[in-house]
Design a protein around this motif. Structure first.
Motif, PDB file in Angstrom:
ATOM      1  N   PRO A 113       0.832  -1.203   0.000  1.00  0.00           N
ATOM      2  CA  PRO A 113       0.000   0.000   0.000  1.00  0.00           C
ATOM      3  C   PRO A 113       0.869   1.256   0.000  1.00  0.00           C
ATOM      4  N   PRO A 114       0.464   2.314  -0.679  1.00  0.00           N
ATOM      5  CA  PRO A 114      -0.756   2.472  -1.479  1.00  0.00           C
ATOM      6  C   PRO A 114      -0.495   2.269  -2.975  1.00  0.00           C
ATOM      7  N   PHE A 115       0.518   1.492  -3.332  1.00  0.00           N
ATOM      8  CA  PHE A 115       0.986   1.454  -4.724  1.00  0.00           C
ATOM      9  C   PHE A 115       0.347   0.337  -5.549  1.00  0.00           C
ATOM     10  N   PHE A 116      -0.952   0.178  -5.420  1.00  0.00           N
ATOM     11  CA  PHE A 116      -1.686  -0.769  -6.261  1.00  0.00           C
ATOM     12  C   PHE A 116      -3.169  -0.414  -6.192  1.00  0.00           C
ATOM     13  N   ASP A 117      -3.915  -0.932  -7.157  1.00  0.00           N
ATOM     14  CA  ASP A 117      -5.368  -0.813  -7.135  1.00  0.00           C
ATOM     15  C   ASP A 117      -5.957  -2.079  -7.754  1.00  0.00           C
ATOM     16  N   ASP A 118      -7.284  -2.145  -7.808  1.00  0.00           N
ATOM     17  CA  ASP A 118      -7.936  -3.350  -8.321  1.00  0.00           C
ATOM     18  C   ASP A 118      -7.506  -3.659  -9.749  1.00  0.00           C
ATOM     19  N   ALA A 119      -7.420  -2.625 -10.572  1.00  0.00           N
ATOM     20  CA  ALA A 119      -7.077  -2.835 -11.975  1.00  0.00           C
ATOM     21  C   ALA A 119      -5.676  -3.425 -12.132  1.00  0.00           C
ATOM     22  N   LEU A 120      -4.727  -2.950 -11.327  1.00  0.00           N
ATOM     23  CA  LEU A 120      -3.361  -3.466 -11.414  1.00  0.00           C
ATOM     24  C   LEU A 120      -3.312  -4.937 -10.994  1.00  0.00           C
ATOM     25  N   ILE A 121      -4.064  -5.288  -9.957  1.00  0.00           N
ATOM     26  CA  ILE A 121      -4.114  -6.691  -9.532  1.00  0.00           C
ATOM     27  C   ILE A 121      -4.663  -7.565 -10.648  1.00  0.00           C
ATOM     28  N   ARG A 122      -5.756  -7.134 -11.269  1.00  0.00           N
ATOM     29  CA  ARG A 122      -6.370  -7.920 -12.345  1.00  0.00           C
ATOM     30  C   ARG A 122      -5.475  -7.984 -13.584  1.00  0.00           C
ATOM     31  N   ASP A 123      -4.912  -6.846 -13.971  1.00  0.00           N
ATOM     32  CA  ASP A 123      -4.058  -6.810 -15.156  1.00  0.00           C
ATOM     33  C   ASP A 123      -2.848  -7.723 -14.987  1.00  0.00           C
ATOM     34  N   SER A 124      -2.263  -7.726 -13.785  1.00  0.00           N
ATOM     35  CA  SER A 124      -1.090  -8.569 -13.536  1.00  0.00           C
ATOM     36  C   SER A 124      -1.453 -10.046 -13.600  1.00  0.00           C
ATOM     37  N   LEU A 125      -2.617 -10.395 -13.073  1.00  0.00           N
ATOM     38  CA  LEU A 125      -3.086 -11.778 -13.151  1.00  0.00           C
ATOM     39  C   LEU A 125      -3.249 -12.225 -14.605  1.00  0.00           C
ATOM     40  N   ALA A 126      -3.746 -11.316 -15.429  1.00  0.00           N
ATOM     41  CA  ALA A 126      -3.981 -11.648 -16.830  1.00  0.00           C
ATOM     42  C   ALA A 126      -2.686 -11.837 -17.606  1.00  0.00           C
ATOM     43  N   ASP A 139      -1.289 -15.758   2.138  1.00  0.00           N
ATOM     44  CA  ASP A 139      -2.637 -15.834   2.711  1.00  0.00           C
ATOM     45  C   ASP A 139      -3.125 -14.457   3.157  1.00  0.00           C
ATOM     46  N   ASP A 140      -2.211 -13.566   3.521  1.00  0.00           N
ATOM     47  CA  ASP A 140      -2.601 -12.206   3.901  1.00  0.00           C
ATOM     48  C   ASP A 140      -3.154 -11.421   2.708  1.00  0.00           C
ATOM     49  N   GLU A 141      -2.788 -11.819   1.494  1.00  0.00           N
ATOM     50  CA  GLU A 141      -3.196 -11.085   0.290  1.00  0.00           C
ATOM     51  C   GLU A 141      -4.431 -11.668  -0.385  1.00  0.00           C
ATOM     52  N   LEU A 142      -4.873 -12.836   0.044  1.00  0.00           N
ATOM     53  CA  LEU A 142      -5.951 -13.533  -0.658  1.00  0.00           C
ATOM     54  C   LEU A 142      -7.240 -12.714  -0.692  1.00  0.00           C
ATOM     55  N   GLU A 143      -7.639 -12.174   0.435  1.00  0.00           N
ATOM     56  CA  GLU A 143      -8.899 -11.425   0.481  1.00  0.00           C
ATOM     57  C   GLU A 143      -8.864 -10.234  -0.474  1.00  0.00           C
ATOM     58  N   GLY A 187     -13.456  -9.778  -8.146  1.00  0.00           N
ATOM     59  CA  GLY A 187     -14.878 -10.076  -8.081  1.00  0.00           C
ATOM     60  C   GLY A 187     -15.166 -11.521  -7.732  1.00  0.00           C
ATOM     61  N   ILE A 188     -14.292 -12.109  -6.916  1.00  0.00           N
ATOM     62  CA  ILE A 188     -14.449 -13.497  -6.495  1.00  0.00           C
ATOM     63  C   ILE A 188     -14.814 -13.529  -5.016  1.00  0.00           C
ATOM     64  N   ALA A 189     -15.866 -14.253  -4.681  1.00  0.00           N
ATOM     65  CA  ALA A 189     -16.294 -14.344  -3.290  1.00  0.00           C
ATOM     66  C   ALA A 189     -15.235 -15.064  -2.460  1.00  0.00           C
ATOM     67  N   LEU A 190     -14.981 -14.539  -1.263  1.00  0.00           N
ATOM     68  CA  LEU A 190     -14.026 -15.179  -0.358  1.00  0.00           C
ATOM     69  C   LEU A 190     -14.727 -16.349   0.313  1.00  0.00           C
ATOM     70  N   ALA A 191     -14.372 -17.558  -0.093  1.00  0.00           N
ATOM     71  CA  ALA A 191     -15.048 -18.757   0.396  1.00  0.00           C
ATOM     72  C   ALA A 191     -14.594 -19.109   1.807  1.00  0.00           C
ATOM     73  N   GLY A 192     -15.400 -19.929   2.467  1.00  0.00           N
ATOM     74  CA  GLY A 192     -15.027 -20.384   3.794  1.00  0.00           C
ATOM     75  C   GLY A 192     -13.739 -21.185   3.763  1.00  0.00           C
ATOM     76  N   PRO A 240     -10.301 -21.465   1.911  1.00  0.00           N
ATOM     77  CA  PRO A 240      -9.463 -20.694   0.987  1.00  0.00           C
ATOM     78  C   PRO A 240      -9.164 -21.424  -0.317  1.00  0.00           C
ATOM     79  N   LEU A 241      -9.119 -22.762  -0.294  1.00  0.00           N
ATOM     80  CA  LEU A 241      -8.837 -23.523  -1.513  1.00  0.00           C
ATOM     81  C   LEU A 241      -9.890 -23.266  -2.584  1.00  0.00           C
ATOM     82  N   ASP A 242     -11.140 -23.053  -2.170  1.00  0.00           N
ATOM     83  CA  ASP A 242     -12.202 -22.768  -3.135  1.00  0.00           C
ATOM     84  C   ASP A 242     -11.959 -21.425  -3.818  1.00  0.00           C
ATOM     85  N   SER A 243     -11.529 -20.427  -3.038  1.00  0.00           N
ATOM     86  CA  SER A 243     -11.221 -19.114  -3.613  1.00  0.00           C
ATOM     87  C   SER A 243     -10.023 -19.201  -4.552  1.00  0.00           C
ATOM     88  N   LEU A 244      -9.013 -19.944  -4.133  1.00  0.00           N
ATOM     89  CA  LEU A 244      -7.820 -20.094  -4.971  1.00  0.00           C
ATOM     90  C   LEU A 244      -8.156 -20.786  -6.286  1.00  0.00           C
TER      91      LEU A 244
END
Length: 287
Positions: free
Chosen positions: A157-170, A179-183, A190-195, A197-201
């Motif tokens: 923080p504060p050197f990222f935003d949602d778009a950067l996270i998504r663009d990097s994934l792509a 695990d601290d970054e998963l949420e 736009g992925i629901a945080l499941a009970g 964590p493996l489901d979210s991953l």
């Protein structure tokens, strides 16, 4: 030799209370990947003063090739003020407008990307417009040629935003987060945080068509997912001095293992062992 690897992003000096140490996640990654047998090139920028010269000396001392590190008169070598709590966990205050924010894509970088076996980038290293554009060119070129593209999230923080996270994934084929970054990553995607964590991953893996996704869990170990399998590795015992650079060394060992086509359980175990060893000494890279 485990393969030719290019590491893109920040290399700098971490200013600890007891003195400066070489740092920056991509710089740390480059050093560890070289120590583990890779032919590693760093792509970044440093200033022309003593700190820049000293940073290049560290790279050379660790076996990292500095041909693609640009020396920029107009900007200083990056610095980060670091404080470490009683549990060894660091907090960072990152200096702005450093040389690594201003390196530029060129023919030499393009040629090395074309001959690479893996390329790696993070989030902070995309803070500057020119490096962000260069990293995108590198990852797109690597993708066209079927070269492994590793992204180690390292949200600062504060050197990222949602778009950067998504663009990097792509842009990547191998994704590593903690695990601290998963949420935060789930929120951006736009992925629901499941009970569980493996489901979210698995949702992240499938949405972005990743080859490999790895989540580290600190002292609890790590988990690795592919399209058809899940592997879990318990934590490796370590005497904690500080955790600076542990994640970077993990990603380096992960990359080397994938390039060698080692079995996934072996890759995960080795990466956890390397990270535990880094936690047992001060600083990200052993002298």
């Amino acid at each position: 030799m485990a393969g030719r690897i290019l590491s893109f992003g920040d290399m700098l000096w971490d200013l600890f209370p007891e003195g400066p140490r070489f740092g920056g996640a991509p710089g740390n990654y480059a050093c560890h990947a070289a120590r583990l047998g890779g032919e590693v090139y760093m792509v970044s920028g440093v200033g022309t003063g003593e700190r820049g010269t000293a940073a290049l000396a560290v790279l050379k001392g660790q076996g990292v090739k500095d041909d693609l590190v640009q020396r920029l008169e107009e900007y200083p070598t990056g610095i980060v003020t670091v404080e470490v709590d009683e549990g060894g966990k660091p907090t960072f205050e990152i200096g702005k407008d450093a040389a690594w924010d201003h390196w530029e894509w060129n023919h030499a970088i393009e040629q090395k990307v074309r001959g690479a076996d893996a390329v790696c980038f993070g989030t902070l290293g995309q803070r500057g417009q020119s490096p962000r554009a260069g990293i995108r060119k590198a990852m797109q070129l690597a993708g066209e040629k079927g070269i492994m593209r590793v992204h180690d999230v390292n949200l600062r923080p504060p050197f990222f935003d949602d778009a950067l996270i998504r663009d990097s994934l792509a842009l990547c084929s191998v994704y590593k987060l903690s695990d601290d970054e998963l949420e935060r990553v789930c929120q951006a995607c736009g992925i629901a945080l499941a009970g569980d964590p493996l489901d979210s991953l698995r949702s992240i893996l499938e949405k972005y068509a990743l080859d490999v996704l790895v989540m580290t869990k600190g002292a609890e170990g790590a988990v690795l997912l592919t399209s058809d399998s899940t592997y879990e590795q318990p934590g490796v015992k370590a005497t904690i001095v500080d955790t600076v650079g542990a994640g970077d060394s993990f990603t380096a060992a992960l990359t080397i293992g994938l390039l060698r086509k080692d079995p996934f359980p072996e890759i995960l175990r080795n990466a956890c062992e390397v990270a535990a060893q880094v936690c047992s000494h001060a600083g990200a890279v052993p002298a």
